[in-house]
Scaffold this motif. Structure first.
Motif, mmCIF file in Angstrom:
data_model
loop_
_atom_site.group_PDB
_atom_site.id
_atom_site.type_symbol
_atom_site.label_atom_id
_atom_site.label_comp_id
_atom_site.label_asym_id
_atom_site.label_seq_id
_atom_site.Cartn_x
_atom_site.Cartn_y
_atom_site.Cartn_z
ATOM 1 N N LEU A 90 0.830 -1.214 0.000
ATOM 2 C CA LEU A 90 0.000 0.000 0.000
ATOM 3 C C LEU A 90 0.860 1.256 0.000
ATOM 4 N N LEU A 91 1.984 1.219 0.719
ATOM 5 C CA LEU A 91 2.882 2.371 0.736
ATOM 6 C C LEU A 91 3.457 2.629 -0.656
ATOM 7 N N LEU A 92 3.873 1.564 -1.342
ATOM 8 C CA LEU A 92 4.420 1.734 -2.687
ATOM 9 C C LEU A 92 3.340 2.175 -3.677
ATOM 10 N N LEU A 93 2.107 1.705 -3.503
ATOM 11 C CA LEU A 93 1.016 2.181 -4.359
ATOM 12 C C LEU A 93 0.800 3.684 -4.184
ATOM 13 N N ALA A 94 0.882 4.159 -2.946
ATOM 14 C CA ALA A 94 0.752 5.596 -2.693
ATOM 15 C C ALA A 94 1.897 6.355 -3.357
ATOM 16 N N CYS A 95 3.094 5.786 -3.308
ATOM 17 C CA CYS A 95 4.241 6.433 -3.958
ATOM 18 C C CYS A 95 4.035 6.533 -5.473
ATOM 19 N N ALA A 99 3.907 9.732 -7.732
ATOM 20 C CA ALA A 99 4.859 9.836 -8.845
ATOM 21 C C ALA A 99 4.148 10.200 -10.139
ATOM 22 N N ARG A 100 2.947 9.721 -10.324
ATOM 23 C CA ARG A 100 2.220 10.018 -11.564
ATOM 24 C C ARG A 100 1.841 11.494 -11.665
ATOM 25 N N ARG A 101 1.807 12.183 -10.527
ATOM 26 C CA ARG A 101 1.567 13.621 -10.579
ATOM 27 C C ARG A 101 2.795 14.349 -11.089
ATOM 28 N N ARG A 102 3.959 13.809 -10.795
ATOM 29 C CA ARG A 102 5.210 14.398 -11.271
ATOM 30 C C ARG A 102 5.596 13.871 -12.651
ATOM 31 N N MET A 119 -0.861 -4.361 -6.967
ATOM 32 C CA MET A 119 -2.276 -4.689 -6.773
ATOM 33 C C MET A 119 -2.475 -6.206 -6.757
ATOM 34 N N PHE A 120 -1.769 -6.905 -7.629
ATOM 35 C CA PHE A 120 -1.836 -8.369 -7.696
ATOM 36 C C PHE A 120 -1.358 -9.003 -6.395
ATOM 37 N N MET A 121 -0.231 -8.522 -5.890
ATOM 38 C CA MET A 121 0.316 -9.073 -4.655
ATOM 39 C C MET A 121 -0.593 -8.773 -3.461
ATOM 40 N N ILE A 122 -1.076 -7.538 -3.376
ATOM 41 C CA ILE A 122 -1.950 -7.155 -2.262
ATOM 42 C C ILE A 122 -3.247 -7.971 -2.291
ATOM 43 N N ALA A 123 -3.853 -8.089 -3.470
ATOM 44 C CA ALA A 123 -5.107 -8.846 -3.576
ATOM 45 C C ALA A 123 -4.893 -10.319 -3.230
ATOM 46 N N SER A 124 -3.780 -10.891 -3.685
ATOM 47 C CA SER A 124 -3.515 -12.305 -3.409
ATOM 48 C C SER A 124 -3.364 -12.553 -1.920
ATOM 49 N N SER A 250 9.903 6.078 -9.332
ATOM 50 C CA SER A 250 8.649 6.402 -8.654
ATOM 51 C C SER A 250 8.889 6.836 -7.214
ATOM 52 N N LEU A 251 9.845 6.191 -6.535
ATOM 53 C CA LEU A 251 10.153 6.588 -5.156
ATOM 54 C C LEU A 251 10.725 7.997 -5.106
ATOM 55 N N ALA A 252 11.638 8.326 -6.048
ATOM 56 C CA ALA A 252 12.225 9.674 -6.077
ATOM 57 C C ALA A 252 11.160 10.721 -6.376
ATOM 58 N N ALA A 253 10.292 10.424 -7.349
ATOM 59 C CA ALA A 253 9.230 11.375 -7.684
ATOM 60 C C ALA A 253 8.246 11.530 -6.525
#
Length: 287
Positions: A90-95, A99-102, A119-124, A250-253
């Motif tokens: 979930l933390l990486l999804l938020a990142c 990132a998509r805003r940047r 999403m696949f890993m979280i759902a599984s 994505s983490l940097a952004a």
């Protein structure tokens, strides 16, 4: 001159019914095309045999393990704690969302693949974990640590107590689900993920908190649920993959976006504080 009824022709002629009876019938492939009911019955029989023949042996062996090895197993079993993959995912999804805003453009599709993988890993992990917890509380099998002389086939359905919630193992289920999801998404590291997930799942009986059959059932459940979710997501156009470059980008952004949002928030806070001071102290000048 050869006659129609000569012995040579009789030797060469074969009646159709004789040819049919002479050819051996093909052996059917019993492993293919089995119904789900047939597979479920086979799995139940296999788990029963494991429970009878293996569970008591592993429990007795687990009680004699060296404390140092037990400590290592407790560390390994944390991979099956669903809080870790769910929290990090979930933390990486938020990142990625930040990132998509940047980085509004994603020509390579790497960020989209990374998002689908998470999403696949979280759902599984979430779906298999919920099903495992529901099943083990309904079935109510006693854990090997419930009582010193507890039997391998002691059940109390709907007991709703941790000591009577052994089958299937929740840690084994989520560890396997997470490992299989990451292995399918990152084929180059598949053996590594499956090895880590397997050790985490099988650590449960050697810690004497589950039977071996509990762990094996959890591994089957986690694998089946993960494959079903993958099939459903592929049908909806999702593609999976994790590229280190895309992850770092994505983490940097995301950090840059968080820094920008923090700066804006600080500026708004300072403006609100100045407005409050002007209103509360009209005759006072700003320092």
């Amino acid at each position: 001159m050869k006659h129609a009824g000569s012995g040579e022709e009789l030797l060469t002629q074969v009646r159709p019914e004789e040819a049919t009876s002479a050819a051996p019938a093909p052996v059917p492939n019993l492993a293919a095309g089995q119904s789900r009911l047939s597979l479920a019955i086979s799995l139940a029989c296999a788990l029963f045999l494991v429970a009878v023949a293996v569970d008591p042996v592993v429990r007795d062996y687990a009680r004699s393990l060296d404390p140092t090895l037990v400590g290592a197993l407790r560390l390994a079993t944390e991979f099956g704690n669903s809080a870790w993959p769910l929290g990090i995912g979930l933390l990486l999804l938020a990142c990625i969302a930040l990132a998509r805003r940047r980085i509004p453009d994603d020509p390579s599709g790497s960020l989209a693949q990374l998002r689908s993988t998470l999403m696949f890993m979280i759902a599984s992990v979430a779906v298999s974990g919920i099903l495992a917890n529901l099943a083990k509380n309904v079935i109510g099998r006693a854990r090997p640590s419930a009582m010193p002389d507890i039997g391998v086939l002691e059940f109390s359905p709907l007991a709703l107590m941790p000591s009577w919630a052994a089958f299937p193992s929740g840690h084994a289920t989520t560890a396997t689900a997470c490992a299989v999801a990451l292995a399918l998404s990152c084929p180059r590291y598949a053996w590594a993920w499956l090895s880590v997930g397997g050790i985490a799942a099988l650590s449960r009986p050697f810690l004497a908190v589950h039977w071996m059959s509990d762990a094996l059932a959890g591994m089957v459940l986690g694998t089946v649920i993960t494959l079903a979710i993958r099939k459903a997501m592929l049908a909806r156009g999702h593609r999976f993959g994790v590229e280190p470059g895309a992850l770092a980008q994505s983490l940097a952004a995301a950090l840059a976006e968080i820094g920008g949002l923090a700066g804006k928030g600080l500026g708004l806070g300072q403006s609100a504080l100045r407005a409050f001071r002007r209103k509360a102290f009209p005759g006072r000048t700003e320092d």
